[in-house]
Design a protein around this motif. Structure first.
Motif, PDB file in Angstrom:
ATOM      1  N   ALA A  20       0.779   2.926 -10.547  1.00 33.89           N
ATOM      2  CA  ALA A  20       0.835   1.976  -9.433  1.00 33.89           C
ATOM      3  C   ALA A  20      -0.538   1.345  -9.199  1.00 33.89           C
ATOM      4  O   ALA A  20      -0.649   0.138  -8.969  1.00 33.89           O
ATOM      5  N   VAL A  21      -1.586   2.149  -9.284  1.00 35.57           N
ATOM      6  CA  VAL A  21      -2.947   1.623  -9.110  1.00 35.57           C
ATOM      7  C   VAL A  21      -3.274   0.622 -10.208  1.00 35.57           C
ATOM      8  O   VAL A  21      -3.841  -0.443  -9.950  1.00 35.57           O
TER       9      VAL A  21
ATOM     10  N   GLN B 107      -1.304  -1.240 -11.701  1.00 36.99           N
ATOM     11  CA  GLN B 107      -0.523  -2.456 -11.464  1.00 36.99           C
ATOM     12  C   GLN B 107      -1.045  -3.229 -10.250  1.00 36.99           C
ATOM     13  O   GLN B 107      -0.470  -4.235  -9.858  1.00 36.99           O
ATOM     14  N   GLY B 108      -2.130  -2.734  -9.614  1.00 37.93           N
ATOM     15  CA  GLY B 108      -2.751  -3.459  -8.514  1.00 37.93           C
ATOM     16  C   GLY B 108      -2.407  -2.955  -7.127  1.00 37.93           C
ATOM     17  O   GLY B 108      -2.862  -3.523  -6.133  1.00 37.93           O
ATOM     18  N   GLU B 109      -1.632  -1.902  -7.038  1.00 40.75           N
ATOM     19  CA  GLU B 109      -1.242  -1.376  -5.726  1.00 40.75           C
ATOM     20  C   GLU B 109      -2.318  -0.434  -5.180  1.00 40.75           C
ATOM     21  O   GLU B 109      -2.931   0.319  -5.931  1.00 40.75           O
ATOM     22  N   ASP B 110      -2.554  -0.501  -3.871  1.00 42.18           N
ATOM     23  CA  ASP B 110      -3.463   0.438  -3.223  1.00 42.18           C
ATOM     24  C   ASP B 110      -2.736   1.754  -3.012  1.00 42.18           C
ATOM     25  O   ASP B 110      -1.595   1.772  -2.553  1.00 42.18           O
ATOM     26  N   VAL B 111      -3.406   2.861  -3.345  1.00 37.21           N
ATOM     27  CA  VAL B 111      -2.822   4.188  -3.147  1.00 37.21           C
ATOM     28  C   VAL B 111      -3.797   5.029  -2.326  1.00 37.21           C
ATOM     29  O   VAL B 111      -4.962   5.192  -2.696  1.00 37.21           O
TER      30      VAL B 111
ATOM     31  N   LYS C  63      -8.898   7.100  -1.528  1.00 37.77           N
ATOM     32  CA  LYS C  63      -8.203   5.937  -2.072  1.00 37.77           C
ATOM     33  C   LYS C  63      -8.385   5.979  -3.585  1.00 37.77           C
ATOM     34  O   LYS C  63      -9.498   6.150  -4.078  1.00 37.77           O
TER      35      LYS C  63
ATOM     36  N   LYS D 270       2.634   8.603 -11.813  1.00 40.65           N
ATOM     37  CA  LYS D 270       3.226   7.428 -11.174  1.00 40.65           C
ATOM     38  C   LYS D 270       2.213   6.729 -10.263  1.00 40.65           C
ATOM     39  O   LYS D 270       2.170   5.497 -10.197  1.00 40.65           O
TER      40      LYS D 270
ATOM     41  N   MET E 100       0.852  -1.164   0.000  1.00 42.48           N
ATOM     42  CA  MET E 100       0.000   0.000   0.000  1.00 42.48           C
ATOM     43  C   MET E 100       0.901   1.231   0.000  1.00 42.48           C
ATOM     44  O   MET E 100       1.857   1.333   0.751  1.00 42.48           O
ATOM     45  N   LYS E 101       0.563   2.171  -0.845  1.00 43.51           N
ATOM     46  CA  LYS E 101       1.328   3.408  -0.954  1.00 43.51           C
ATOM     47  C   LYS E 101       0.489   4.529  -0.345  1.00 43.51           C
ATOM     48  O   LYS E 101      -0.668   4.720  -0.713  1.00 43.51           O
TER      49      LYS E 101
END
Length: 79
Positions: A19-20, A22-26, A37, A15, A1-2
């Motif tokens: 990231a989102v 690519q599946g990352e939580d931001v 979110k 960026k 999680m970022k």
């Protein structure tokens, strides 16, 4: 999680979006408190169909009738 603050999010939006995707939580925060979110957009698989609820919802006969006690509550009149 970022987790990032608003100022960093402004300067690194591309960026963060990547990231989102690519599946990352931001999470974007302000003064250390999470505010929003970022999530990827997904289109509805089925388009809306007008009239979908037709015949499935009914209104009570007295729907437009407001009880006197409710009216009095708003107008300040004692019963």
């Amino acid at each position: 999680m970022k987790i990032t603050n608003i100022q960093q999010a402004k300067s690194q939006l591309s960026k963060l979006i990547e990231a989102v995707l690519q599946g990352e939580d931001v999470i974007i925060s302000k003064a250390g408190k999470p505010l929003v979110k970022i999530i990827p957009y997904t289109a509805n698989s089925e388009p809306r169909k007008p009239g979908y609820w037709k015949g499935k919802v009914t209104m009570a006969e007295d729907f437009d009738t407001l009880p006197e006690s409710i009216i009095n509550s708003f107008t300040g009149v004692d019963e």
